[in-house]
Design a protein around this motif. Structure first.
Motif, PDB file in Angstrom:
ATOM      1  N   VAL A  80       0.859  -1.172   0.000  1.00 30.75           N
ATOM      2  CA  VAL A  80       0.000   0.000   0.000  1.00 30.75           C
ATOM      3  C   VAL A  80       0.898   1.225   0.000  1.00 30.75           C
ATOM      4  O   VAL A  80       1.760   1.370   0.875  1.00 30.75           O
ATOM      5  CB  VAL A  80      -0.946   0.012   1.230  1.00 30.75           C
ATOM      6  N   ASN A  81       0.724   2.109  -0.989  1.00 30.48           N
ATOM      7  CA  ASN A  81       1.535   3.322  -1.120  1.00 30.48           C
ATOM      8  C   ASN A  81       3.031   3.019  -1.054  1.00 30.48           C
ATOM      9  O   ASN A  81       3.781   3.634  -0.293  1.00 30.48           O
ATOM     10  CB  ASN A  81       1.162   4.354  -0.047  1.00 30.48           C
ATOM     11  N   ASN A  82       3.446   2.039  -1.807  1.00 25.77           N
ATOM     12  CA  ASN A  82       4.854   1.604  -1.875  1.00 25.77           C
ATOM     13  C   ASN A  82       5.404   1.124  -0.534  1.00 25.77           C
ATOM     14  O   ASN A  82       6.609   1.095  -0.337  1.00 25.77           O
ATOM     15  CB  ASN A  82       5.754   2.709  -2.445  1.00 25.77           C
ATOM     16  N   HIS A  83       4.530   0.767   0.385  1.00 26.51           N
ATOM     17  CA  HIS A  83       4.959   0.207   1.668  1.00 26.51           C
ATOM     18  C   HIS A  83       4.567  -1.276   1.683  1.00 26.51           C
ATOM     19  O   HIS A  83       3.389  -1.613   1.593  1.00 26.51           O
ATOM     20  CB  HIS A  83       4.321   0.947   2.840  1.00 26.51           C
ATOM     21  N   LYS A  84       5.552  -2.134   1.809  1.00 21.14           N
ATOM     22  CA  LYS A  84       5.332  -3.574   1.742  1.00 21.14           C
ATOM     23  C   LYS A  84       5.197  -4.149   3.148  1.00 21.14           C
ATOM     24  O   LYS A  84       6.028  -3.902   4.017  1.00 21.14           O
ATOM     25  CB  LYS A  84       6.510  -4.230   1.014  1.00 21.14           C
TER      26      LYS A  84
END
Length: 168
Positions: free
Chosen positions: A19-23
């Motif tokens: 989500v939003n480049n957060h893994k």
């Protein structure tokens, strides 16, 4: 590894959420994975289910049943047994089930010829064949661009490789 949520059962499900480049990665047991609200569907499957699913996508099912089941003469397995368990009985099954397996293999792997790495010791002939094919493509380009000296050099190189291949 234990489930990251309950810390009681072994983790058998791996979720990756971005989500939003957060893994975020979670390792959960099956029970906790079912209870997790973020994930819409949890459907356990096996490789055998995947393979037989590909077989079911093929239109040959009616064809197979109408003409009789192919059977491997080496191990005795018939095609319906293969569809049920998802594994071939022996190496000869590939030959006896070729008509049914070829479309599936093409769909899964994108082709029926090996294009991956080749072991150094065992793949001398295959490496030579690949090298010859590359040189033939270069030769064709050299002829099209009228680079005849380059074409002659490539022709001689191809002949030498074909001679080596013939000696294997």
């Amino acid at each position: 590894m234990l489930c990251q949520q309950c810390q009681k059962r072994p983790a058998t499900v791996h979720f990756t959420k971005i989500v939003n480049n957060h893994k975020t990665e979670l390792y959960l047991c099956e029970e906790c994975a079912r209870q997790k609200g973020d994930f819409k569907v949890f459907v356990p499957f096996s490789i055998n289910d995947l393979l037989t699913g590909f077989l079911d996508m093929d239109k040959t099912t009616v064809h197979i049943e109408s003409k009789g089941l192919p059977r491997c003469k080496a191990c005795g397995m018939d095609f319906m047994q293969f569809r049920k368990i998802g594994r071939l009985g022996c190496q000869d099954c590939y030959r006896y089930f070729a008509e049914e397996l070829t479309p599936v293999i093409k769909r899964v792997q994108g082709g029926t010829k090996h294009t991956g790495k080749v072991p150094r010791r065992a793949g001398i002939g295959l490496r030579l064949e690949r090298q010859i094919q590359q040189l033939k493509a270069q030769l064709q380009k050299a002829i099209e661009t009228e680079a005849f000296e380059e074409a002659a050099r490539l022709r001689d190189q191809i002949r030498e490789l074909e001679r080596q291949l013939g000696q294997l």
